[in-house]
Write an enzyme that holds these catalytic residues in place. Structure first.
Site, PDB file in Angstrom:
ATOM      1  N   ASN A   1     -31.812   4.330 -24.284  1.00 26.05           N
ATOM      2  CA  ASN A   1     -31.139   3.504 -23.278  1.00 26.05           C
ATOM      3  C   ASN A   1     -30.805   4.379 -22.067  1.00 26.05           C
ATOM      4  OD1 ASN A   1     -29.346   2.041 -21.715  1.00 26.05           O
ATOM      5  ND2 ASN A   1     -28.029   1.423 -23.420  1.00 26.05           N
TER       6      ASN A   1
ATOM      7  N   CYS B   1     -25.609  -0.883 -16.642  1.00 26.61           N
ATOM      8  CA  CYS B   1     -27.004  -1.115 -17.058  1.00 26.61           C
ATOM      9  C   CYS B   1     -27.631  -2.307 -16.332  1.00 26.61           C
ATOM     10  CB  CYS B   1     -27.078  -1.332 -18.566  1.00 26.61           C
ATOM     11  SG  CYS B   1     -26.357   0.022 -19.492  1.00 26.61           S
TER      12      CYS B   1
ATOM     13  N   HIS C   1     -33.660  -4.918 -20.341  1.00 25.75           N
ATOM     14  CA  HIS C   1     -32.949  -3.646 -20.476  1.00 25.75           C
ATOM     15  C   HIS C   1     -33.160  -3.129 -21.896  1.00 25.75           C
ATOM     16  CE1 HIS C   1     -30.003  -0.599 -20.547  1.00 25.75           C
ATOM     17  NE2 HIS C   1     -29.059  -1.288 -21.188  1.00 25.75           N
TER      18      HIS C   1
HETATM   19  O1  UT7 Z   1     -26.680  -0.698 -22.480  1.00 29.74           O
HETATM   20  C1  UT7 Z   1     -25.608  -1.364 -23.019  1.00 29.74           C
HETATM   21  C2  UT7 Z   1     -24.861  -0.509 -23.965  1.00 29.74           C
HETATM   22  N1  UT7 Z   1     -25.369  -0.342 -25.289  1.00 29.74           N
HETATM   23  C3  UT7 Z   1     -25.606  -1.304 -26.192  1.00 29.74           C
HETATM   24  O2  UT7 Z   1     -25.771  -2.400 -25.882  1.00 29.74           O
HETATM   25  C4  UT7 Z   1     -25.629  -0.996 -27.642  1.00 29.74           C
HETATM   26  C5  UT7 Z   1     -25.103  -2.159 -28.418  1.00 29.74           C
HETATM   27  N2  UT7 Z   1     -24.796  -1.839 -29.789  1.00 29.74           N
HETATM   28  C6  UT7 Z   1     -25.696  -1.348 -30.677  1.00 29.74           C
HETATM   29  O3  UT7 Z   1     -26.828  -1.117 -30.333  1.00 29.74           O
HETATM   30  C7  UT7 Z   1     -25.272  -1.171 -32.108  1.00 29.74           C
HETATM   31  O4  UT7 Z   1     -24.004  -1.748 -32.314  1.00 29.74           O
HETATM   32  C8  UT7 Z   1     -25.240   0.315 -32.550  1.00 29.74           C
HETATM   33  C9  UT7 Z   1     -26.650   0.870 -32.601  1.00 29.74           C
HETATM   34  C10 UT7 Z   1     -24.393   1.134 -31.575  1.00 29.74           C
HETATM   35  C11 UT7 Z   1     -24.639   0.441 -33.949  1.00 29.74           C
HETATM   36  O5  UT7 Z   1     -25.392  -0.349 -34.871  1.00 29.74           O
HETATM   37  P1  UT7 Z   1     -24.641  -1.282 -35.908  1.00 29.74           P
HETATM   38  O6  UT7 Z   1     -25.685  -1.934 -36.730  1.00 29.74           O
HETATM   39  O7  UT7 Z   1     -23.702  -2.167 -35.129  1.00 29.74           O
HETATM   40  O8  UT7 Z   1     -23.882  -0.229 -36.812  1.00 29.74           O
HETATM   41  P2  UT7 Z   1     -22.321  -0.138 -37.077  1.00 29.74           P
HETATM   42  O9  UT7 Z   1     -21.615   0.359 -35.869  1.00 29.74           O
HETATM   43  O10 UT7 Z   1     -21.867  -1.407 -37.707  1.00 29.74           O
HETATM   44  O11 UT7 Z   1     -22.260   0.998 -38.194  1.00 29.74           O
HETATM   45  C12 UT7 Z   1     -22.749   0.754 -39.536  1.00 29.74           C
HETATM   46  C13 UT7 Z   1     -22.532   2.025 -40.329  1.00 29.74           C
HETATM   47  C14 UT7 Z   1     -21.124   2.593 -40.237  1.00 29.74           C
HETATM   48  O12 UT7 Z   1     -20.809   3.155 -41.507  1.00 29.74           O
HETATM   49  P3  UT7 Z   1     -19.865   2.369 -42.545  1.00 29.74           P
HETATM   50  O13 UT7 Z   1     -18.577   2.163 -41.814  1.00 29.74           O
HETATM   51  O14 UT7 Z   1     -20.584   1.082 -42.813  1.00 29.74           O
HETATM   52  O15 UT7 Z   1     -19.792   3.302 -43.700  1.00 29.74           O
HETATM   53  C15 UT7 Z   1     -21.245   3.686 -39.225  1.00 29.74           C
HETATM   54  O16 UT7 Z   1     -20.282   4.701 -39.418  1.00 29.74           O
HETATM   55  O17 UT7 Z   1     -23.402   3.041 -39.825  1.00 29.74           O
HETATM   56  C16 UT7 Z   1     -22.631   4.209 -39.515  1.00 29.74           C
HETATM   57  N3  UT7 Z   1     -23.245   4.864 -38.374  1.00 29.74           N
HETATM   58  C17 UT7 Z   1     -24.250   5.735 -38.483  1.00 29.74           C
HETATM   59  N4  UT7 Z   1     -24.915   6.212 -39.562  1.00 29.74           N
HETATM   60  C18 UT7 Z   1     -25.916   7.084 -39.344  1.00 29.74           C
HETATM   61  C19 UT7 Z   1     -22.939   4.725 -37.051  1.00 29.74           C
HETATM   62  N5  UT7 Z   1     -23.737   5.495 -36.313  1.00 29.74           N
HETATM   63  C20 UT7 Z   1     -24.572   6.127 -37.180  1.00 29.74           C
HETATM   64  C21 UT7 Z   1     -25.614   7.055 -37.020  1.00 29.74           C
HETATM   65  N6  UT7 Z   1     -26.257   7.487 -38.121  1.00 29.74           N
HETATM   66  N7  UT7 Z   1     -26.008   7.503 -35.803  1.00 29.74           N
END
Ligand code: UT7
Length: 364
Positions: A279, A110, A249
């Site tokens: 993204n 990226c 980005h």
């Molecule tokens: O270009 C460079 C690469 N990309 C990035 O930089 C992305 C960087 N990371 C992020 O943007 C975020 O970490 C994400 C958007 C990927 C995830 O957001 P988060 O606030 O860190 O969520 P999380 O991974 O902590 O997940 C929270 C909860 C989990 O459930 P439990 O374990 O709390 O019950 C996940 O299973 O949300 C759940 N979850 C979802 N729920 C609904 C994960 N993905 C989804 C989804 N829809 N798509």
């Protein structure tokens, strides 16, 4: 002498993948996606990476008032090249008829656009090239598992391009910061786009899919952007208060907001188009740059910061004193071929390929 931006353009494929569409594929919902990422929709390409790159390149060349043969260097930043040998840049060079251009691909994930800008500017100031066409293009959906809600909601396809040329007037790239941390590289991996592993790994859906630790990347990104922007602005001999526009980005709106807050930047100065693009890795910054110019965020003489982080992990920022011209010299009628498939048609091969990984849990 400095290297300055004289042309810019982008190409987004027409087919939208909305959050409502994703609700039909995985266990997710619009509220979660919007709240956690800021994304409402992303684009899915019906054509190859080169096709997206070609249209963006024609638009950037027209904006600079140049023909493909005027270019003497073509750099293509991508993690989803259509082919690795010949390089995607060489495929694009042939397609454009940029017969006088040296051509090579650049992979900094990226951050590829920022690494590419630094490379292009150095080539120009070093006397190696005079007119550089820089392209960031991705067909990321090709490596996306549309059963995996933790990754498939984030990424989209697209391309952006720019022309850089020498400037005597003081405008151009005036500060750069680049960095990498291979130790943290395991947070974001496309395992089979290289020679690692067995030959059969290429067809192994588990090996093929993006391996991604979103939370780890999130923390690295917020801290990395802040430090990198500070260093680049410092190297330009400026302070953050001098910055007129920031083109980050587009990985997650929360990352952009958190990093901007740490830097004390007025949100009105920060370009955000993630809601409609998702993204798109190396294509993200040049598409946002084009939108920033089209929307009037970048004015003549503006101090413009472009910044990114990504796989590797890598990061980088550039500071550019924009020239007097913020409108294109010309336009191009280049366009993609029409698409007669639905978004679900386009994603069907991915769903079929990755299905064996999800035989016991239809949406993880
Ligand atoms: O270009 C460079 C690469 N990309 C990035 O930089 C992305 C960087 N990371 C992020 O943007 C975020 O970490 C994400 C958007 C990927 C995830 O957001 P988060 O606030 O860190 O969520 P999380 O991974 O902590 O997940 C929270 C909860 C989990 O459930 P439990 O374990 O709390 O019950 C996940 O299973 O949300 C759940 N979850 C979802 N729920 C609904 C994960 N993905 C989804 C989804 N829809 N798509």
């Amino acid at each position: 002498m400095r290297a300055t931006f004289t042309g810019w353009g982008k190409c987004v494929p027409p087919t939208k993948l909305t959050n409502a569409d994703l609700e039909q594929l995985v266990d997710t919902d619009d509220d979660w996606i919007v709240e956690r990422t800021g994304i409402h929709e992303r684009r899915i390409s019906h054509v190859e990476t080169t096709d997206l790159a070609e249209v963006a390149a024609h638009r950037a060349l027209a904006a600079a008032g140049l023909e493909p043969a005027d270019i003497d260097m073509l750099i293509m930043a991508t993690v989803t090249p259509e082919i690795t040998c010949p390089s995607n840049a060489c495929v694009l060079q042939e397609r454009l008829g940029a017969v006088n251009a040296a051509a090579f691909d650049l992979n900094a994930a990226c951050s590829g656009w920022i690494y590419g800008t630094a490379t292009a500017a150095s080539m120009i100031t070093g006397g190696v090239a005079e007119r550089v066409l820089l392209v960031g293009a991705e067909k990321l959906h090709w490596v996306m598992d549309y059963w995996d809600r933790s990754t498939c909601i984030l990424f989209g396809d697209g391309a952006g391009a720019a022309v850089l040329e020498p400037s005597q007037a003081g405008d151009g790239v005036i500060g750069t910061d680049l960095g990498a941390d291979g130790v943290s590289g395991r947070t974001m991996v496309f395992p089979t786009l290289g020679t690692r592993g067995r030959l059969s790994s290429v067809l192994d859906p588990f090996q093929h899919r993006l391996h991604f630790d979103g939370q780890a990347v999130f923390k690295i990104a917020v801290q990395g952007i802040e430090k990198s922007v500070r260093r680049a602005v410092d190297r330009a001999g400026l302070s953050l208060g001098d910055v007129d526009a920031v083109i980050p980005h587009q990985a997650n709106e929360r990352i952009i907001t958190a990093a901007s807050r740490r830097l004390g930047l007025d949100p009105d100065r920060v370009m955000v188009n993630i809601a409609t693009h998702g993204n798109s890795a190396a294509a993200s910054v040049p598409m946002a740059l084009t939108d920033a110019l089209d929307s009037g965020l970048i004015q003549p003489g503006a101090v413009v910061v472009q910044t990114a982080f990504g796989g590797g992990v890598t990061w980088g920022s550039t500071v550019t004193r924009w020239g007097e011209r913020v409108t294109p010299l010309g336009t191009s009628d280049a366009a993609l071929v029409d698409c007669d498939e639905t978004v679900f048609d386009l994603l069907a091969p991915n769903r079929d390929f990755y299905a064996p990984l999800h035989a016991h849990s239809p949406a993880d």
